[in-house]
Scaffold this motif. Structure first.
Motif, PDB file in Angstrom:
ATOM      1  N   ASP A   1     -22.012   4.737  -0.176  1.00 15.49           N
ATOM      2  CA  ASP A   1     -20.856   5.291  -0.315  1.00 15.49           C
ATOM      3  C   ASP A   1     -19.783   4.029  -0.668  1.00 15.49           C
ATOM      4  O   ASP A   1     -19.527   3.205   0.260  1.00 15.49           O
ATOM      5  N   VAL A   2     -19.069   4.293  -2.099  1.00 11.34           N
ATOM      6  CA  VAL A   2     -18.333   2.923  -2.104  1.00 11.34           C
ATOM      7  C   VAL A   2     -16.831   3.698  -2.247  1.00 11.34           C
ATOM      8  O   VAL A   2     -16.805   4.820  -3.054  1.00 11.34           O
ATOM      9  N   PHE A   3     -15.990   3.172  -1.766  1.00 12.22           N
ATOM     10  CA  PHE A   3     -14.291   3.774  -2.110  1.00 12.22           C
ATOM     11  C   PHE A   3     -13.615   2.588  -2.744  1.00 12.22           C
ATOM     12  O   PHE A   3     -13.641   1.281  -2.287  1.00 12.22           O
ATOM     13  N   ILE A   4     -13.047   2.996  -3.864  1.00 10.89           N
ATOM     14  CA  ILE A   4     -12.746   1.958  -4.764  1.00 10.89           C
ATOM     15  C   ILE A   4     -10.952   2.261  -4.903  1.00 10.89           C
ATOM     16  O   ILE A   4     -10.552   3.544  -5.256  1.00 10.89           O
ATOM     17  N   THR A   5     -10.348   1.322  -4.772  1.00 13.61           N
ATOM     18  CA  THR A   5      -8.672   1.486  -4.897  1.00 13.61           C
ATOM     19  C   THR A   5      -8.086   0.580  -5.833  1.00 13.61           C
ATOM     20  O   THR A   5      -9.158  -0.329  -6.502  1.00 13.61           O
ATOM     21  N   LYS A   6      -7.009   0.671  -6.130  1.00 15.66           N
ATOM     22  CA  LYS A   6      -6.176  -0.175  -7.130  1.00 15.66           C
ATOM     23  C   LYS A   6      -5.998  -1.545  -6.436  1.00 15.66           C
ATOM     24  O   LYS A   6      -5.340  -1.783  -5.358  1.00 15.66           O
TER      25      LYS A   6
ATOM     26  N   TRP B   1      -1.884   2.663  11.597  1.00 12.71           N
ATOM     27  CA  TRP B   1      -2.463   3.398  10.757  1.00 12.71           C
ATOM     28  C   TRP B   1      -2.353   3.007   9.302  1.00 12.71           C
ATOM     29  O   TRP B   1      -1.464   2.832   8.928  1.00 12.71           O
ATOM     30  N   THR B   2      -3.481   2.902   8.624  1.00 11.74           N
ATOM     31  CA  THR B   2      -3.547   2.590   7.205  1.00 11.74           C
ATOM     32  C   THR B   2      -4.189   3.597   6.316  1.00 11.74           C
ATOM     33  O   THR B   2      -5.433   3.962   6.841  1.00 11.74           O
ATOM     34  N   GLU B   3      -3.518   4.039   5.384  1.00 12.19           N
ATOM     35  CA  GLU B   3      -4.066   4.941   4.524  1.00 12.19           C
ATOM     36  C   GLU B   3      -4.148   4.345   2.945  1.00 12.19           C
ATOM     37  O   GLU B   3      -3.459   3.701   2.613  1.00 12.19           O
ATOM     38  N   VAL B   4      -5.553   4.731   2.538  1.00 11.96           N
ATOM     39  CA  VAL B   4      -5.806   3.877   1.227  1.00 11.96           C
ATOM     40  C   VAL B   4      -6.145   5.124   0.367  1.00 11.96           C
ATOM     41  O   VAL B   4      -7.115   5.918   0.719  1.00 11.96           O
ATOM     42  N   GLY B   5      -5.470   5.129  -0.981  1.00  7.25           N
ATOM     43  CA  GLY B   5      -5.855   6.192  -1.894  1.00  7.25           C
ATOM     44  C   GLY B   5      -7.072   5.290  -2.902  1.00  7.25           C
ATOM     45  O   GLY B   5      -6.761   4.386  -3.249  1.00  7.25           O
ATOM     46  N   GLY B   6      -8.032   6.174  -3.177  1.00 14.57           N
ATOM     47  CA  GLY B   6      -9.006   5.576  -4.184  1.00 14.57           C
ATOM     48  C   GLY B   6     -10.036   6.522  -4.789  1.00 14.57           C
ATOM     49  O   GLY B   6      -9.575   7.883  -4.515  1.00 14.57           O
ATOM     50  N   LEU B   7     -10.915   6.013  -5.297  1.00 10.00           N
ATOM     51  CA  LEU B   7     -12.097   6.913  -6.087  1.00 10.00           C
ATOM     52  C   LEU B   7     -13.214   6.552  -5.387  1.00 10.00           C
ATOM     53  O   LEU B   7     -13.758   5.305  -5.207  1.00 10.00           O
TER      54      LEU B   7
ATOM     55  N   VAL C   1      -8.091  10.147  -0.011  1.00 10.81           N
ATOM     56  CA  VAL C   1      -7.486   9.212   0.867  1.00 10.81           C
ATOM     57  C   VAL C   1      -8.279   8.968   2.112  1.00 10.81           C
ATOM     58  O   VAL C   1      -8.622   9.898   2.743  1.00 10.81           O
ATOM     59  N   ARG C   2      -8.525   7.682   2.398  1.00 11.73           N
ATOM     60  CA  ARG C   2      -9.086   7.350   3.605  1.00 11.73           C
ATOM     61  C   ARG C   2      -8.183   6.806   4.736  1.00 11.73           C
ATOM     62  O   ARG C   2      -7.137   5.939   4.227  1.00 11.73           O
TER      63      ARG C   2
ATOM     64  N   SER D   1     -10.703   8.403   9.227  1.00 14.59           N
ATOM     65  CA  SER D   1     -11.217   9.675   8.411  1.00 14.59           C
ATOM     66  C   SER D   1     -11.781   9.272   7.070  1.00 14.59           C
ATOM     67  O   SER D   1     -11.007   8.491   6.306  1.00 14.59           O
ATOM     68  N   ARG D   2     -12.659   9.961   6.671  1.00 15.76           N
ATOM     69  CA  ARG D   2     -13.411   9.659   5.130  1.00 15.76           C
ATOM     70  C   ARG D   2     -14.013  10.873   4.952  1.00 15.76           C
ATOM     71  O   ARG D   2     -14.476  11.885   5.719  1.00 15.76           O
TER      72      ARG D   2
END
Length: 192
Positions: free
Chosen positions: A70-75, A87-93, A111-112, A121-122
């Motif tokens: 499971d890979v989460f890719i962001t900008k 808390w940190t939220e990261v948007g990605g693919l 968003v994770r 959360s994921r």
């Protein structure tokens, strides 16, 4: 060759039974070689000009067995990251790289979050979230992910192929899906 494996009945039976379904490249060397190869793929994605790998889960979510990484890719520019009150939220693919054959699936933006004490959360991979085209605002990143996968001969599968039903009687032990099982379930499953 990897696209041929996608719907090959013998390969799907192997995948549904958590067995390597390819004998080419890293898959000829067994599970340890596959793991090393997939780490190289993830590292290559993380070196792309506009991409950053926010997370890559190689540990089967710390329990059970995952047939994929499971890979989460962001900008890379940080525009998809927000922090507030610890808390940190990261948007990605989200991207799933199959451990069973050189196959991958890319999912709609998500968003994770992570917070104090390891809370967070994921989402989990789901056939309904597979994306067949670049989501709006992710066109360049989508192209770069495709380039990286192509360099490693990993086929990116779309929802039409992944939604095909498996042959009657073929069962997949997974918490992610339920009968009738699909090609997606064979290549991308997790059992806790």
């Amino acid at each position: 060759m990897s696209r041929k494996l996608t719907t090959d009945p013998a390969a799907l039976r192997s995948a549904a039974n958590d067995q390597l379904a390819s004998t080419e490249g890293a898959w000829a060397g067994g599970a340890v070689a596959v793991e090393g190869f997939l780490r190289q793929v993830v590292a290559d994605i993380g070196r792309m000009p506009t991409l950053s790998v926010a997370d890559a889960e190689f540990r089967h979510y710390s329990s059970g067995y995952a047939s994929y990484i499971d890979v989460f890719i962001t900008k890379r520019d940080g525009s998809m990251c927000r922090s507030d009150s610890g808390w940190t939220e990261v948007g990605g693919l989200p991207l799933a790289l199959s451990r069973l054959a050189p196959l991958a699936a890319l999912f709609k933006p998500d968003v994770r979050s992570s917070g104090p004490g390891g809370a967070g959360s994921r989402g989990m991979p789901d056939l309904s979230l597979v994306t067949d085209a670049a989501p709006p605002g992710w066109e360049e990143e989508f192209r770069q992910i495709g380039q990286a996968l192509d360099r490693h001969d990993v086929a990116l599968l779309g929802s039409q192929v992944l939604s095909l039903r498996l042959e009657a009687g073929l069962r997949v032990e997974t918490n992610l899906g339920s009968p009738p099982y699909s090609v997606f379930d064979a290549w991308f499953h997790w059992m806790d």
